[in-house]
Design a protein around this motif. Structure first.
Motif, PDB file in Angstrom:
ATOM      1  N   SER A 148      57.030  41.346  34.916  1.00 57.24           N
ATOM      2  CA  SER A 148      56.392  42.175  33.887  1.00 57.24           C
ATOM      3  C   SER A 148      55.278  41.400  33.189  1.00 57.24           C
ATOM      4  N   ILE A 149      55.538  40.124  32.915  1.00 56.81           N
ATOM      5  CA  ILE A 149      54.508  39.270  32.310  1.00 56.81           C
ATOM      6  C   ILE A 149      53.328  39.115  33.270  1.00 56.81           C
ATOM      7  N   GLY A 150      53.651  38.912  34.552  1.00 54.35           N
ATOM      8  CA  GLY A 150      52.610  38.787  35.559  1.00 54.35           C
ATOM      9  C   GLY A 150      51.765  40.040  35.673  1.00 54.35           C
ATOM     10  N   LEU A 151      52.414  41.210  35.655  1.00 56.39           N
ATOM     11  CA  LEU A 151      51.691  42.478  35.733  1.00 56.39           C
ATOM     12  C   LEU A 151      50.795  42.686  34.514  1.00 56.39           C
ATOM     13  N   PHE A 152      51.280  42.265  33.350  1.00 52.62           N
ATOM     14  CA  PHE A 152      50.465  42.385  32.132  1.00 52.62           C
ATOM     15  C   PHE A 152      49.164  41.609  32.279  1.00 52.62           C
ATOM     16  N   PHE A 153      49.272  40.344  32.700  1.00 49.89           N
ATOM     17  CA  PHE A 153      48.071  39.520  32.891  1.00 49.89           C
ATOM     18  C   PHE A 153      47.214  40.032  34.041  1.00 49.89           C
ATOM     19  N   LEU A 154      47.859  40.611  35.050  1.00 49.02           N
ATOM     20  CA  LEU A 154      47.126  41.169  36.191  1.00 49.02           C
ATOM     21  C   LEU A 154      46.229  42.316  35.744  1.00 49.02           C
ATOM     22  N   ILE A 155      46.805  43.221  34.952  1.00 53.06           N
ATOM     23  CA  ILE A 155      46.042  44.370  34.461  1.00 53.06           C
ATOM     24  C   ILE A 155      44.925  43.932  33.510  1.00 53.06           C
ATOM     25  N   GLN A 156      45.214  42.885  32.707  1.00 50.55           N
ATOM     26  CA  GLN A 156      44.225  42.403  31.751  1.00 50.55           C
ATOM     27  C   GLN A 156      43.105  41.606  32.407  1.00 50.55           C
ATOM     28  N   THR A 157      43.409  40.962  33.540  1.00 52.27           N
ATOM     29  CA  THR A 157      42.467  40.023  34.152  1.00 52.27           C
ATOM     30  C   THR A 157      41.617  40.625  35.247  1.00 52.27           C
ATOM     31  N   TYR A 158      42.226  41.512  36.045  1.00 48.04           N
ATOM     32  CA  TYR A 158      41.537  42.013  37.236  1.00 48.04           C
ATOM     33  C   TYR A 158      41.232  43.505  37.104  1.00 48.04           C
TER      34      TYR A 158
END
Length: 323
Positions: A148-158
């Motif tokens: 979930s943390i990874g997906l959060f940064f994924l959506i914010q970054t890419y």
């Protein structure tokens, strides 16, 4: 005389079942390796050789990481089971790898539950199934939290085209469906051979919180090890990526692939498809990603399951007077 013949017939049938399990497991592995349409193994071999994957240094490190991955899984199983019956690390080792072999061709590793339970006498089997549920739940919890943390940064970054309103709607709908199913199952007192949801809830709530905390740490250590192993393979294949960015993709990949139901041997294709999609945002070569996912599968599942096949063939039902 009749009893002797019946006993020999049962023994022969039991041996036949064990041999069949091993043969089917090896057949499934062979089919997945030879019928991989996404990966030509001649190309994979050349690519791996060019990148030094099969150098002695890399193979030793990759194998060590796989050994530690399973070391913590076995230690977790020993710790959980020892709450109801003391077992040695060797016994836990045999149970984990033997059940892995059995679960290879079953949906979502469901065969693991029955396989581990068979190592114990009847009076322990229900609790062993509950412990196995708890063990997998702890590992899944780590995957969900970090994913979930990874997906959060994924959506914010890419620049991923995601409609957040639709995602929230899907999550709310899924939650309502899960709650509804849970309510219905509770009302009808859903039971499978004495294994009810209410008993599982009671067992979990009364389980040692200290043991659960320790096993959660083991689950986290496993996750840290195999995710680093994936990152190390990215470096071997000359993927220019920081550890932070790699973990965004890796944690998201494991989270998304873990919620997709599949037969365990198809897991490599599920992870491969998800990984290709995610690492596509970084323009990583698809063949490199498929090669890495395949190597992870070979190192962490195929090799242990081959070793586990020995324990399947050596399996004996526990004697009641020894428990």
């Amino acid at each position: 005389m009749v009893q002797t013949l019946q006993y020999k017939s049962k023994q022969f049938f039991f041996v036949l079942i064990k041999i069949s399990i091993v043969v089917i497991a090896f057949y499934f592995i062979y089919k997945k390796l030879t019928n991989n349409s996404n990966l030509s193994f001649s190309v994979f071999s050349n690519l791996s050789t060019e990148n030094g994957v099969f150098s002695l240094k890399n193979m030793v490190l990759l194998l060590i990481l796989s050994i530690f991955n399973w070391f913590f899984e076995i230690l977790k199983w020993q710790t959980l089971v020892s709450s109801i019956k003391k077992i040695s690390f060797i016994s836990a080792f045999e149970q984990c790898l033997g059940s892995l072999t059995v679960s290879l061709f079953t949906p979502n590793r469901i065969g693991e539950y029955g396989a581990k339970a068979m190592y114990f006498t009847r009076n322990y089997r229900k609790r062993i199934v509950f412990i196995n549920v708890l063990s997998n739940a702890l590992q899944m919890l780590v995957t969900v939290v970090l994913g979930s943390i990874g997906l959060f940064f994924l959506i914010q970054t890419y620049p991923i085209n995601i409609n957040l309103i639709k995602i929230v709607g899907i999550l709310i709908t899924s939650l309502i469906i899960i709650c509804f199913i849970g309510f219905i199952l509770k009302k009808i007192n859903f039971t499978i051979k004495g294994l009810s949801l209410e008993k599982l809830k009671h067992f979990t709530l009364n389980f040692s919180k200290k043991r659960m905390a320790v096993c959660f740490i083991y689950s986290f250590l496993r996750y840290a090890i195999f995710s680093f192993q994936f990152y190390y393979l990215l470096l071997i294949f000359h993927v220019d990526i920081s550890y932070f960015n790699a973990m965004i993709m890796i944690s998201s990949m494991y989270f998304l692939s873990s919620i997709i139901p599949s037969i365990f041997l198809f897991d490599v294709f599920v992870k491969g498809s998800v990984a290709m999609y995610l690492f596509g945002f970084l323009d990583v070569n698809e063949l490199s990603i498929i090669s890495i996912v395949t190597l992870m599968w070979l190192l962490n599942f195929v090799l242990p399951s081959i070793l586990g096949s020995y324990f399947v063939l050596q399996f004996r039902f526990p004697k009641v007077n020894l428990t």
